[in-house]
Design an enzyme around this catalytic site. Structure first.
Site, short mmCIF file in Angstrom:
data_model
loop_
_atom_site.label_atom_id
_atom_site.label_comp_id
_atom_site.label_asym_id
_atom_site.label_seq_id
_atom_site.Cartn_x
_atom_site.Cartn_y
_atom_site.Cartn_z
N CYS A 268 0.86 -1.18 0.00
CA CYS A 268 0.00 0.00 0.00
C CYS A 268 0.89 1.23 0.00
CB CYS A 268 -0.86 0.01 1.26
SG CYS A 268 -1.84 -1.47 1.47
N ARG B 115 1.62 1.64 -6.12
CA ARG B 115 1.73 0.69 -5.00
C ARG B 115 0.41 -0.03 -4.73
NH1 ARG B 115 6.33 1.53 -1.89
NH2 ARG B 115 5.36 0.57 -0.08
N TRP C 142 -3.73 -1.78 -1.51
CA TRP C 142 -3.76 -3.03 -2.27
C TRP C 142 -4.29 -4.06 -1.29
CZ3 TRP C 142 -1.06 -7.84 -2.18
CH2 TRP C 142 -1.32 -8.66 -3.29
N ASN D 55 0.61 -0.18 6.27
CA ASN D 55 1.08 -1.01 5.17
C ASN D 55 1.74 -2.22 5.80
OD1 ASN D 55 1.93 -2.03 2.69
ND2 ASN D 55 3.86 -0.89 2.75
N GLY D 56 1.35 -3.42 5.33
CA GLY D 56 1.96 -4.64 5.88
C GLY D 56 0.88 -5.62 6.30
N GLU E 166 8.44 -14.94 -19.54
CA GLU E 166 8.26 -13.50 -19.29
C GLU E 166 7.24 -12.92 -20.26
OE1 GLU E 166 8.76 -11.64 -17.00
OE2 GLU E 166 8.62 -9.62 -17.83
N LYS F 284 3.93 -10.94 -19.06
CA LYS F 284 3.65 -9.56 -19.51
C LYS F 284 2.29 -9.47 -20.16
CE LYS F 284 6.02 -7.22 -17.79
NZ LYS F 284 6.65 -8.12 -16.93
N GLU G 197 -0.61 -10.11 -17.62
CA GLU G 197 -0.81 -9.19 -16.49
C GLU G 197 -1.30 -7.81 -16.94
OE1 GLU G 197 2.52 -8.08 -14.02
OE2 GLU G 197 3.89 -8.09 -15.69
N HIS H 150 3.63 -33.03 -25.48
CA HIS H 150 3.30 -33.90 -24.33
C HIS H 150 2.03 -33.45 -23.62
CE1 HIS H 150 7.08 -36.01 -24.77
NE2 HIS H 150 7.70 -34.85 -24.85
N LYS I 230 2.71 -2.91 -7.45
CA LYS I 230 4.09 -2.87 -7.94
C LYS I 230 5.00 -3.77 -7.13
CE LYS I 230 7.43 -1.66 -10.55
NZ LYS I 230 7.46 -2.36 -11.87
C1 AGP Z 1 6.25 -8.12 -13.10
O1 AGP Z 1 5.73 -7.44 -14.25
C2 AGP Z 1 5.20 -8.23 -12.03
N1 AGP Z 1 4.74 -6.94 -11.69
C3 AGP Z 1 5.63 -9.10 -10.86
O2 AGP Z 1 5.70 -10.43 -11.34
C4 AGP Z 1 6.98 -8.77 -10.20
O3 AGP Z 1 8.04 -9.08 -11.05
C5 AGP Z 1 7.12 -9.66 -8.95
O4 AGP Z 1 6.07 -9.33 -8.06
C6 AGP Z 1 8.46 -9.51 -8.25
O5 AGP Z 1 8.63 -8.19 -7.84
P1 AGP Z 1 10.09 -7.73 -7.32
O6 AGP Z 1 11.03 -7.84 -8.48
O7 AGP Z 1 9.89 -6.31 -6.86
O8 AGP Z 1 10.46 -8.67 -6.20
#
Ligand code: AGP
Length: 608
Positions: A2, A27, A77, A103-104, A484, A488, A491, A507, A603
């Site tokens: 957050c 965030r 979040w 936050n936490g 990746e 991408k 997400e 398979h 993020k």
């Molecule tokens: C990547 O596009 C995502 N937002 C997510 O998978 C991110 O890479 C993952 O949460 C790890 O985050 P970090 O690199 O800050 O640890």
């Protein structure tokens, strides 16, 4: 994760708080709220959904006309309790006198909730946070001092937290405390700020104080006092903000994601210049204190995009260093016997440095006496505290939730550290070393060439957006690139994209293929190409549309092909990550998605 902001000074606090929250939207954006200490009473405004919804509430209730100059704010979040007004922060005590943002995660919130309910406290939300506000309020009733009440209550709270707290009877202060969640104090002129991250302070202050775990800051408009858990005053270093305000500007790009994709050549050049000069590797701002002679295996722990960068490192380092490199999903690491000991080098990779899964894995590795190295874009983050060696990514603040330039910087770090290690343990000839350095130096220009032809990728996206699901496949160094690519695309466009080792398709996953399931194959030079071509033929034989990416077009099996400049297979992940980032971006754009703030994401995921 957050976003938290606080302000105390002479300005109208509502605008100050909204400005801070705007710069922390990456965030989390499930709900938002502010609390003002206004003429001896606490006033709270909240809204579910994006920050614009809170703006509408504030306008409707004419909050901007409020004369208060002290307040706190939060952008959420969701962890405990769905995104809703009831669960939105700030949270208020039953008597309306004490308010906080958090936050936490409070791990023992259920016991606290039960204990407080038994005392007659009434709860209004499903959050863990609300247990804290009532606990602080109960302690305040006993001692009449916010500082003492917070200190007393904190001893009963287990978990990770950054709290910012106010009490209506003490309008001259805001109290901030943290444990395993970031808080930064912004030092102004007769005004002070507190925030979860630096972007909230850009353009407001030039000097900051990083609060550390178990420290409490008593923030007044004309001074900030930091104390330890016992109440002893601590002298903290006042640091200059190094980030420039333009990092939170799109600089003319439609989205931060496109801006950050296009920053990659410059970032790669900067990383290479910092660490590679005249055929030598320099640590520059990296602190690497590994006792290489003791290292019998390397274990890399990470999540998401960072995990994919780690997968590339495995392939490259095992080829260069001839030692086992094991990749572990950070969230699984603590449940398995990882056979870690003092002869292990455990590397944590995290752009944010706040990912709870990765931090937890490193904590366990430390207990097993492993040497710990972290690669992170935020050297002021929590993860650094668990490391012997720290490698800054130097990618600059990454605002878009989708990691792009930080991925490039992670790959670059793994390449230069790999070369550094090959020199250390004499695993490479001077000629081979020079050739690798020259290949690396040519990559930024080749990325620029890919970026200059991005209109073709945008045109492909117009077709890709019509599919509900997509399969990526690859062999060799770019299998992680395929993973990746799928992450991408899924997400930010919400298309159900998945990736497989190309050899695995037959398979099982090949059962998925038909004319509605495009297959995107990532090509690199060398031995994997013929078999990957065969896999494309197999897909075509099931009527799947087939798209190729990488090098020169090498067959007419493709319905479309994104050509990239050639490079050595082992360095090609640095190139092929760019077209897959662009493909995801333009597909999401064509679908009018919230590209920089995709639904349900944040993020950094600071909860396990
Ligand atoms: C990547 O596009 C995502 N937002 C997510 O998978 C991110 O890479 C993952 O949460 C790890 O985050 P970090 O690199 O800050 O640890």
């Amino acid at each position: 994760m957050c976003g938290i902001v606080g302000y105390i000074g002479n300005n109208a606090v509502t605008e100050e708080l909204l400005n801070g929250l705007k710069n922390l939207e990456y965030r989390g954006y499930d709900s938002a709220g502010i609390a003002l200490n206004d003429n001896q009473k606490i006033v709270v405004f909240k809204a579910s959904g994006k920050l614009t919804n809170l703006n509408a509430v504030l306008s409707e209730k004419k909050a901007q006309s409020c004369s208060s100059t002290v307040g706190i704010g939060h952008i959420r979040w969701a962890t405990h309790g769905k995104p809703s007004i009831e669960n939105a922060h700030p949270h208020l005590s039953n008597d309306g006198n004490l308010v906080l943002v958090h936050n936490g995660i409070i791990e023992n919130y259920k016991e606290l909730r039960q204990q407080l309910t038994n005392k007659g406290v009434v709860f209004h939300s499903q959050t863990d946070t609300e247990a804290a506000v009532h606990l602080f309020a109960e302690e305040y009733k006993k001692c009449g001092s916010l500082e003492q009440a917070v200190r007393k209550a904190l001893s009963q709270i287990k978990g990770a937290f950054a709290f910012v707290i106010m009490h209506h009877a003490e309008p001259d202060k805001i109290i901030a405390v943290r444990k395993n969640a970031p808080l930064i104090i912004g030092c102004g002129n007769n005004e002070n700020y507190v925030a979860s991250d630096i972007p909230a302070l850009l353009g407001k202050v030039k000097h900051i104080i990083h609060l550390d775990d178990d420290e409490m800051a008593v923030i007044k408009k004309d001074n900030v006092t930091v104390k330890d858990v016992l109440g002893n005053i601590i002298q903290k270093k006042i640091e200059k903000i190094s980030l420039q305000p333009d990092v939170i500007s799109k600089n003319g790009y439609a989205h931060f994601m496109l801006k950050e994709i296009c920053e990659q050549p410059a970032i790669l050049r900067n990383v290479l210049q910092k660490h590679i000069q005249n055929n030598e590797i320099f640590l520059d701002d990296a602190k690497i204190v590994v006792h290489w002679e003791k290292v019998r295996k390397v274990v890399i722990v990470a999540c998401g995009t960072s995990l994919h960068a780690a997968m590339v490192a495995k392939k490259v380092w095992e080829e260069w260093l001839k030692i086992p490199v094991i990749i572990e999903v950070a969230s699984e690491f603590i449940y398995q016997n990882n056979l870690i000991d003092e002869n292990s080098l455990v590397i944590g990779v995290s752009q944010s440095g706040e990912t709870a899964d990765t931090i937890t894995a490193l904590k366990q590795a430390k207990i097993c006496k492993a040497q710990i190295m972290v690669l992170t874009n935020r050297i002021d983050s929590s993860i650094v505290r668990y490391a012997d060696s720290v490698v800054p990514l130097n990618a600059g603040v990454e605002i878009s939730v989708a990691a792009t330039k930080s991925y490039m910087a992670q790959l670059a770090a793994f390449y230069w550290i790999g070369l550094f290690m090959t020199q250390k343990i004499n695993k490479i000839s001077c000629l081979a070393f020079s050739e690798k350095l020259q290949t690396l130096r040519e990559i930024p220009e080749k990325i620029e060439e890919i970026l200059s032809h991005r209109q073709y990728i945008e045109s492909l996206a117009q077709k890709l957006k019509t599919y509900a699901a997509v399969v990526f496949m690859a062999r060799g160094f770019n299998l992680p690139t395929a993973y990746e690519a799928a992450l991408k695309l899924k997400e930010i466009s919400y298309i159900n994209a998945n990736a497989y080792p190309a050899g695995e398709l037959k398979h099982g996953p090949i059962a998925l293929l038909d004319e509605q399931m495009p297959v995107i194959a990532l090509f690199e030079e060398g031995e994997t190409k013929p078999k990957l071509l065969s896999n494309c033929e197999e897909a075509k034989a099931r009527y799947a549309p087939v798209i190729g990416i990488g090098g020169k077009r090498c067959s007419d099996v493709f319905d479309a092909y994104i050509e990239t400049p050639d490079t050595d297979a082992c360095f090609s992940p640095l190139l092929l990550c760019v077209p897959i980032q662009l493909l995801a971006y333009y597909t999401a754009k064509a679908l009018h998605r919230e590209i920089d703030q995709p639904r349900n994401l944040a993020k950094s995921v600071t909860v396990e």
